[in-house]
Write a protein that holds these residues in place. Structure first.
Motif, short mmCIF file in Angstrom:
data_model
loop_
_atom_site.label_atom_id
_atom_site.label_comp_id
_atom_site.label_asym_id
_atom_site.label_seq_id
_atom_site.Cartn_x
_atom_site.Cartn_y
_atom_site.Cartn_z
N VAL A 185 0.81 -1.31 0.12
CA VAL A 185 0.21 -0.08 -0.01
C VAL A 185 0.92 1.31 -0.09
O VAL A 185 0.40 2.24 -0.53
N THR A 186 2.03 1.18 0.59
CA THR A 186 2.83 2.54 0.88
C THR A 186 3.81 2.46 -0.31
O THR A 186 4.75 3.43 -0.19
N LEU A 187 3.60 1.58 -1.30
CA LEU A 187 4.61 1.39 -2.45
C LEU A 187 6.00 1.37 -2.10
O LEU A 187 7.00 1.66 -2.78
N ASN A 188 6.25 0.67 -1.13
CA ASN A 188 7.66 0.41 -0.67
C ASN A 188 8.14 -1.02 -1.10
O ASN A 188 7.34 -1.84 -1.44
N ASN A 247 -13.11 -0.91 6.07
CA ASN A 247 -13.32 0.54 5.51
C ASN A 247 -11.99 1.32 5.74
O ASN A 247 -11.44 2.19 4.84
N SER A 248 -11.11 0.95 6.68
CA SER A 248 -9.52 1.42 6.88
C SER A 248 -8.73 0.73 5.66
O SER A 248 -7.95 1.34 5.00
N PHE A 249 -9.11 -0.54 5.26
CA PHE A 249 -8.69 -1.20 4.07
C PHE A 249 -8.86 -0.73 2.99
O PHE A 249 -7.76 -0.18 2.29
N ILE A 250 -9.96 -0.24 2.48
CA ILE A 250 -10.46 0.63 1.35
C ILE A 250 -9.76 2.17 1.14
O ILE A 250 -9.20 2.54 0.20
N ARG A 251 -9.78 2.69 2.40
CA ARG A 251 -9.10 3.93 2.54
C ARG A 251 -7.63 3.55 2.41
O ARG A 251 -7.11 4.65 1.47
N PHE A 252 -6.93 2.84 2.92
CA PHE A 252 -5.54 2.89 2.48
C PHE A 252 -5.26 2.69 0.91
O PHE A 252 -4.37 3.09 0.36
N ILE A 253 -6.03 1.74 0.46
CA ILE A 253 -6.05 1.69 -1.18
C ILE A 253 -6.23 3.10 -1.85
O ILE A 253 -5.66 3.24 -2.79
N LYS A 257 -3.58 5.09 -4.09
CA LYS A 257 -3.86 5.79 -5.55
C LYS A 257 -3.45 7.17 -5.56
O LYS A 257 -2.89 7.69 -6.54
N ALA A 258 -3.47 7.95 -4.42
CA ALA A 258 -3.43 9.24 -4.41
C ALA A 258 -1.82 9.40 -4.29
O ALA A 258 -1.25 10.43 -5.20
N ALA A 259 -1.01 8.60 -3.47
CA ALA A 259 0.40 8.35 -3.89
C ALA A 259 1.04 8.39 -5.13
O ALA A 259 2.01 9.16 -5.65
N TYR A 283 -9.40 16.16 6.57
CA TYR A 283 -9.16 14.34 6.69
C TYR A 283 -8.17 13.68 5.77
O TYR A 283 -7.39 12.71 6.23
N PHE A 284 -8.22 14.11 4.46
CA PHE A 284 -7.42 13.68 3.64
C PHE A 284 -5.80 13.74 4.02
O PHE A 284 -5.13 12.89 3.98
N ARG A 285 -5.48 15.01 4.22
CA ARG A 285 -4.22 15.25 4.93
C ARG A 285 -3.87 14.65 5.97
O ARG A 285 -2.72 14.04 6.19
N GLU A 286 -4.69 14.34 6.78
CA GLU A 286 -4.35 13.69 8.17
C GLU A 286 -4.39 12.12 7.92
O GLU A 286 -3.09 11.62 8.39
N GLN A 287 -5.06 11.69 6.99
CA GLN A 287 -4.94 10.25 6.64
C GLN A 287 -3.62 9.97 5.86
O GLN A 287 -3.01 8.81 6.15
#
Length: 320
Positions: A185-188, A247-253, A257-259, A283-287
């Motif tokens: 998810v973090t593209l590492n 929902n956290s899982f979906i938000r991570f994905i 994509k934003a990254a 909220y977007f910046r925070e997450q």
């Protein structure tokens, strides 16, 4: 099936330690109680089931001396549930969805082999590791246990340190699966090896979420319908793989994509936020900061490709 703990004897369950609550935002996002979809989830239920860093372990053995000994061995490391029969153990497994199961093989009624079979054939439970204990030296019994999916088979009398090490080792393997998800998810870079089943499942989830990426109303029910699983089974599999709520899982994905958009395009933070189906800039910046450990503007400065340089190079090519 009996719900809650009021019907259990005092020696059947050890109290779960108190843990700090998850963010209320995440709690509000999760529309379905993973323990019982017919009831609304409370903060206490959510914390007891998911937020504790201490893993939960069910001990199933019809020998009280063995049960008591295992409790002494594991009580400082895990939240424990204790059952004196296979039938009782299965009820607890379905109710509490533990992180680990230790079961005796030879019991009256439902045996440890049958427990293993029931768990591994149930898609909502099959992610739970099982260690079987037996006094039998029969290789046929051991083979049967391994064939139906037991993660290990330890003979009685067992070495305490060996059993503790095996439980910790199997749970560490599960942690590696969750680290794989985090890296993905973090593209590492991902040096963790996981089974093709889990890898393909994760890629399918990413593909489906990204297909609906601009839809802020996309949720776990849509994901479950498209991936072909029940909502509760999908919830449990996601929890096993990622250690996160659905929902956290979906938000991570979405944030993943934003990254990618930050790296590969010149879109602004606000434009990117809407492109991934989120509409609250704070909220977007925070997450994003929580996941990538830097705010979006710093992430762009560090990783964005140099588009102005590319434009200059293209112009030079045109002039030539």
């Amino acid at each position: 099936m009996l719900k809650g703990r009021t019907h259990l004897n005092i020696d059947q369950i050890l109290p779960v330690s108190e843990t700090s609550s998850l963010l209320l935002k995440e709690l509000a996002d999760d529309e379905v109680n993973p323990l019982d979809q017919k009831e609304s989830i409370t903060v206490e239920q959510y914390d007891a089931a998911f937020a504790s860093e201490r893993k939960s372990l069910i001990i199933i053995d019809d020998n009280k001396s063995i049960r008591d000994y295992l409790v002494e061995v594991f009580k400082t490391q895990y939240n424990l549930y204790v059952a004196a029969s296979g039938e009782e153990g299965m009820k607890m497994i379905r109710e509490f969805l533990p992180d680990f199961i230790i079961s005796d093989v030879m019991m009256q009624g439902i045996s440890g082999i049958e427990i293993c079979s029931l768990v591994k054939e149930d898609t909502s439970l099959c992610h739970i590791p099982i260690v079987l204990l037996t006094a039998s030296s029969s290789p046929e019994i051991k083979l049967k246990g391994i064939e139906i999916g037991a993660d290990d088979y330890i003979s009685k009398p067992f070495d305490k340190d060996l059993l503790v090490a095996r439980v910790a080792g199997i749970l560490k393997s599960k942690s590696s699966l969750q680290q794989y998800f985090y890296n993905e998810v973090t593209l590492n870079p991902n040096n963790f090896r996981i089974s093709a089943e889990y890898r393909d499942f994760l890629q399918d989830c990413i593909r489906i979420v990204e297909k609906h990426i601009t839809d802020p109303n996309f949720n776990i029910q849509i994901l479950a319908d498209e991936i072909g699983m029940s909502r509760s089974n999908l919830f449990n599999k996601i929890k096993s793989i990622s250690g996160r709520s659905s929902n956290s899982f979906i938000r991570f994905i979405r944030l993943r994509k934003a990254a990618e958009i930050f790296i590969n395009t010149d879109n602004t933070i606000s434009e990117t936020m809407f492109m991934v189906g989120m509409n609250d800039i704070k909220y977007f910046r925070e997450q994003f900061n929580k996941l990538f450990e830097m705010n979006p503007s710093d992430y762009i400065k560090k990783y964005r490709k140099n588009f102005s340089k590319n434009i200059t190079l293209n112009k030079d090519v045109v002039r030539k």
